[in-house]
Scaffold this active site. Sequence first.
Site, PDB file in Angstrom:
ATOM      1  NE  ARG A 265      -2.847   0.520   3.386  1.00  0.00           N
ATOM      2  CZ  ARG A 265      -2.120   0.777   4.481  1.00  0.00           C
ATOM      3  NH1 ARG A 265      -1.393   1.880   4.559  1.00  0.00           N
ATOM      4  NH2 ARG A 265      -2.118  -0.057   5.492  1.00  0.00           N
TER       5      ARG A 265
ATOM      6  CE1 TYR B 261     -17.092  10.611 -15.596  1.00  0.00           C
ATOM      7  CE2 TYR B 261     -16.509  10.687 -13.284  1.00  0.00           C
ATOM      8  CZ  TYR B 261     -16.890   9.972 -14.406  1.00  0.00           C
ATOM      9  OH  TYR B 261     -17.045   8.618 -14.312  1.00  0.00           O
TER      10      TYR B 261
ATOM     11  CG  ASP C  75     -10.593  15.526 -14.891  1.00  0.00           C
ATOM     12  OD1 ASP C  75      -9.935  14.983 -15.802  1.00  0.00           O
ATOM     13  OD2 ASP C  75     -11.570  14.976 -14.341  1.00  0.00           O
TER      14      ASP C  75
ATOM     15  CE  LYS D 147     -13.092   7.179 -17.966  1.00  0.00           C
ATOM     16  NZ  LYS D 147     -13.414   8.448 -17.339  1.00  0.00           N
TER      17      LYS D 147
END
Length: 386
Positions: free
Chosen positions: A46, A98, A176, A201
């Site tokens: 992690r 978004y 973004d 994406k």
Amino acid sequence: MKFSTKAIHAGQGADPATGATIVPIYQTSTYTQEAVGKHKGYDYSRTINPTRVALEQQLAALENARHATAFSSGMAATSGVLALLSPGEHVVVSDDIYGGTYRLFSRVLQRYGVEFAYVDMSDLNAVEKAVTPATRLMWIETPTNPLLKLVDIRAISDIAGSARRSKETKPMVAVDSTFATPYFQQPLALGADIVVHSTTKYIGGHSDVVGGAAITNDDSVNESLKFHQNAAGGVPGPHDAWLTMRGAKTLAVRMREHERNAQAIATFLDKHPEVEHVYYPGLPAHPQHALAKKQMSGFGGMISFTLRGSEQRALDFASRLRYFSLAESLGGVESLISHPARMTHGSIPKEERERRGITESLLRLSVGIEDIEDLIDDLRSGLASV
Ligand SMILES: *Cc1c(COP(=O)(O)O)cnc(C)c1O
């Protein structure tokens, strides 16, 4: 190193342990220590994993940045950036963002006392007016989803920079940049402090992995992002990091093809009598075409358009295509079509949606890199069949 070289070489040196030319998938949660605290810099996955570190170096290089922090999704990356804020602090945010970002801001972070002012960021006066002494962040998305509106990153960064207060509390500007990718847009060079990507994406590019990243040149912002990555734990697994890295190696070639196909399709749709309006920043008639030319080095592969007639007609068209899969998401090599009002933006109330121009006849294309003749034939026969 130039862009395409960085995509292939940054973070991608031969594996120090074995000489493997390709960064291995270090599928391990933990690392054996020689003695307590005596290890090779890796203690728990992690916190740190070599495959993830390689991805972070690659992504930082693509944005010409010093640091990248990889997350398990674009939303986890956005959460990481917003975790830089404290209750009572204020965010000026573009009103066309978004849907998932809007949901995170309005349904989660607002409950924690972070305040949001939604403004039309094409109106710079409105942006200036929205800034308060508590403003800590300006959140930009450009181009926007699904209407392909642009926000002037340089102008917003200038407003943040001139907000009259000490340097430590200058509002940060986060962009973004998922739709543009680092190949077509470099927000840090335009004055932004942080770039966020849904690597799901274009960066991943093959619709086979979910991920996100926050990228910055600011050491203290990076330190906070890394702290949050470990503390909150929204990390990508090593296999996901590896898939994203492999996808990103071909970002430049793919983006050139996405754009070439999108230009041809936007031009085709624009001339088609059944099409009412085409939203594509590469069309000279796009209201921000000049800004797109100035701020981006290409117009990308996303197109939205409205079909004449009823919603049913748009829905029929969307489900009759051969190569454009009816699906959410975007940025993969395969072409997709979606109906934003019922799919990606279904969670926004109807009135608000319509006010923003997300009408029932609006369709969004993620133009893939198939042969352009096949794609145009598909659209042409789909239009003829409704
Ligand atoms: C998909 C998307 C996100 C969210 O990313 P996930 O990887 O799905 O969490 C954020 N911003 C934009 C512009 C997107 O398209």
